[in-house]
Design a protein around this motif. Structure first.
Motif, PDB file in Angstrom:
ATOM      1  N   LEU A 143     -14.565 -13.307  46.143  1.00  0.00           N
ATOM      2  CA  LEU A 143     -15.974 -12.942  46.260  1.00  0.00           C
ATOM      3  C   LEU A 143     -16.542 -12.408  44.956  1.00  0.00           C
ATOM      4  O   LEU A 143     -17.685 -12.706  44.600  1.00  0.00           O
ATOM      5  CB  LEU A 143     -16.168 -11.914  47.378  1.00  0.00           C
ATOM      6  CG  LEU A 143     -16.106 -12.460  48.794  1.00  0.00           C
ATOM      7  CD1 LEU A 143     -16.221 -11.332  49.796  1.00  0.00           C
ATOM      8  CD2 LEU A 143     -17.206 -13.478  49.022  1.00  0.00           C
ATOM      9  N   ILE A 144     -15.764 -11.621  44.231  1.00  0.00           N
ATOM     10  CA  ILE A 144     -16.204 -11.098  42.935  1.00  0.00           C
ATOM     11  C   ILE A 144     -16.472 -12.252  41.973  1.00  0.00           C
ATOM     12  O   ILE A 144     -17.415 -12.221  41.179  1.00  0.00           O
ATOM     13  CB  ILE A 144     -15.172 -10.110  42.365  1.00  0.00           C
ATOM     14  CG1 ILE A 144     -15.177  -8.825  43.198  1.00  0.00           C
ATOM     15  CG2 ILE A 144     -15.448  -9.795  40.903  1.00  0.00           C
ATOM     16  CD1 ILE A 144     -14.041  -7.874  42.886  1.00  0.00           C
ATOM     17  N   ALA A 145     -15.662 -13.302  42.069  1.00  0.00           N
ATOM     18  CA  ALA A 145     -15.844 -14.483  41.220  1.00  0.00           C
ATOM     19  C   ALA A 145     -16.962 -15.392  41.730  1.00  0.00           C
ATOM     20  O   ALA A 145     -17.275 -16.401  41.105  1.00  0.00           O
ATOM     21  CB  ALA A 145     -14.540 -15.259  41.126  1.00  0.00           C
ATOM     22  N   GLY A 146     -17.555 -15.063  42.856  1.00  0.00           N
ATOM     23  CA  GLY A 146     -18.651 -15.858  43.398  1.00  0.00           C
ATOM     24  C   GLY A 146     -18.182 -17.049  44.221  1.00  0.00           C
ATOM     25  O   GLY A 146     -18.913 -18.020  44.392  1.00  0.00           O
ATOM     26  N   ILE A 147     -16.980 -16.980  44.747  1.00  0.00           N
ATOM     27  CA  ILE A 147     -16.407 -18.079  45.515  1.00  0.00           C
ATOM     28  C   ILE A 147     -16.419 -17.700  46.990  1.00  0.00           C
ATOM     29  O   ILE A 147     -15.876 -16.671  47.371  1.00  0.00           O
ATOM     30  CB  ILE A 147     -14.975 -18.390  45.040  1.00  0.00           C
ATOM     31  CG1 ILE A 147     -14.996 -18.737  43.557  1.00  0.00           C
ATOM     32  CG2 ILE A 147     -14.361 -19.500  45.864  1.00  0.00           C
ATOM     33  CD1 ILE A 147     -13.635 -18.759  42.909  1.00  0.00           C
ATOM     34  N   THR A 148     -17.054 -18.515  47.803  1.00  0.00           N
ATOM     35  CA  THR A 148     -17.140 -18.265  49.234  1.00  0.00           C
ATOM     36  C   THR A 148     -15.987 -18.961  49.949  1.00  0.00           C
ATOM     37  O   THR A 148     -15.289 -19.787  49.350  1.00  0.00           O
ATOM     38  CB  THR A 148     -18.473 -18.799  49.786  1.00  0.00           C
ATOM     39  OG1 THR A 148     -18.489 -20.220  49.621  1.00  0.00           O
ATOM     40  CG2 THR A 148     -19.661 -18.160  49.079  1.00  0.00           C
TER      41      THR A 148
END
Length: 181
Positions: A143-148
């Motif tokens: 999530l921190i990396a923007g991956i759902t």
């Protein structure tokens, strides 16, 4: 001498003083004692403890003014005594429950759910577990990396770092797959 002091439940210095009072010369706590000397010290300790018990006056309990006022207001002769935690723990063996019965001890508190501690609700947890992520720390990293979870499903077992770098370069998973021969 140190071992004798621990068995008699007194300090080494106290034992040294008592031995000197009995006329037994000892230099330090590491000195050895004869069995006859140990018996003499034990007997002197027993005599002194019995003398203290016999000579100690029994203190008369003075009524507590607060308890007295409470008794008068309530109209009772005596108030129940309060048992300290230490005495309560001593009064029941550890194998028994709090009330003296032989029921199983109370259940221990369960540690908090790590998913809840990381502020994931049940739907988020199910979505991450559906794509093979069972550790909330790993889900948080994605999530921190923007991956759902949907992105994770598309990328399969690629690591966070690879997915992040591929996105930055404008690549898709198909671009990273080795060519089929």
């Amino acid at each position: 001498m140190y071992e004798v002091a621990t068995k008699l439940e007194i300090g080494s210095q106290e034992l040294l003083r008592r031995l000197n009072a009995l006329g037994i010369f000892v230099r330090s706590a590491s000195s050895t004692l004869e069995p006859a000397d140990v018996l003499r010290v034990r007997e002197s300790l027993k005599k002194r403890s019995t003398l203290r018990q016999a000579s100690a006056p029994i203190p008369a309990e003075a009524p507590d003014p607060i308890e007295e006022a409470i008794r008068q207001n309530l109209g009772v002769d005596h108030l129940p005594t309060r048992v300290s935690r230490a005495n309560r723990a001593r009064s029941f063996p550890p194998s028994q429950g709090r009330f003296g019965d032989s029921r199983a001890p109370r259940a221990r508190r369960q540690p908090p759910d790590p998913w809840v501690m990381r502020l994931f609700d049940s739907q988020d947890r199910q979505a991450w577990e559906a794509v093979g992520i069972h550790d909330p720390r790993e889900a948080e990293e994605f999530l921190i990396a923007g991956i759902t979870p949907d992105d994770r499903r598309l990328w399969g077992s690629w690591s966070v770092r690879v997915i992040k770098l591929a996105r930055a370069a404008g690549l898709t998973q198909a671009d990273l797959e080795p060519p089929q021969v």
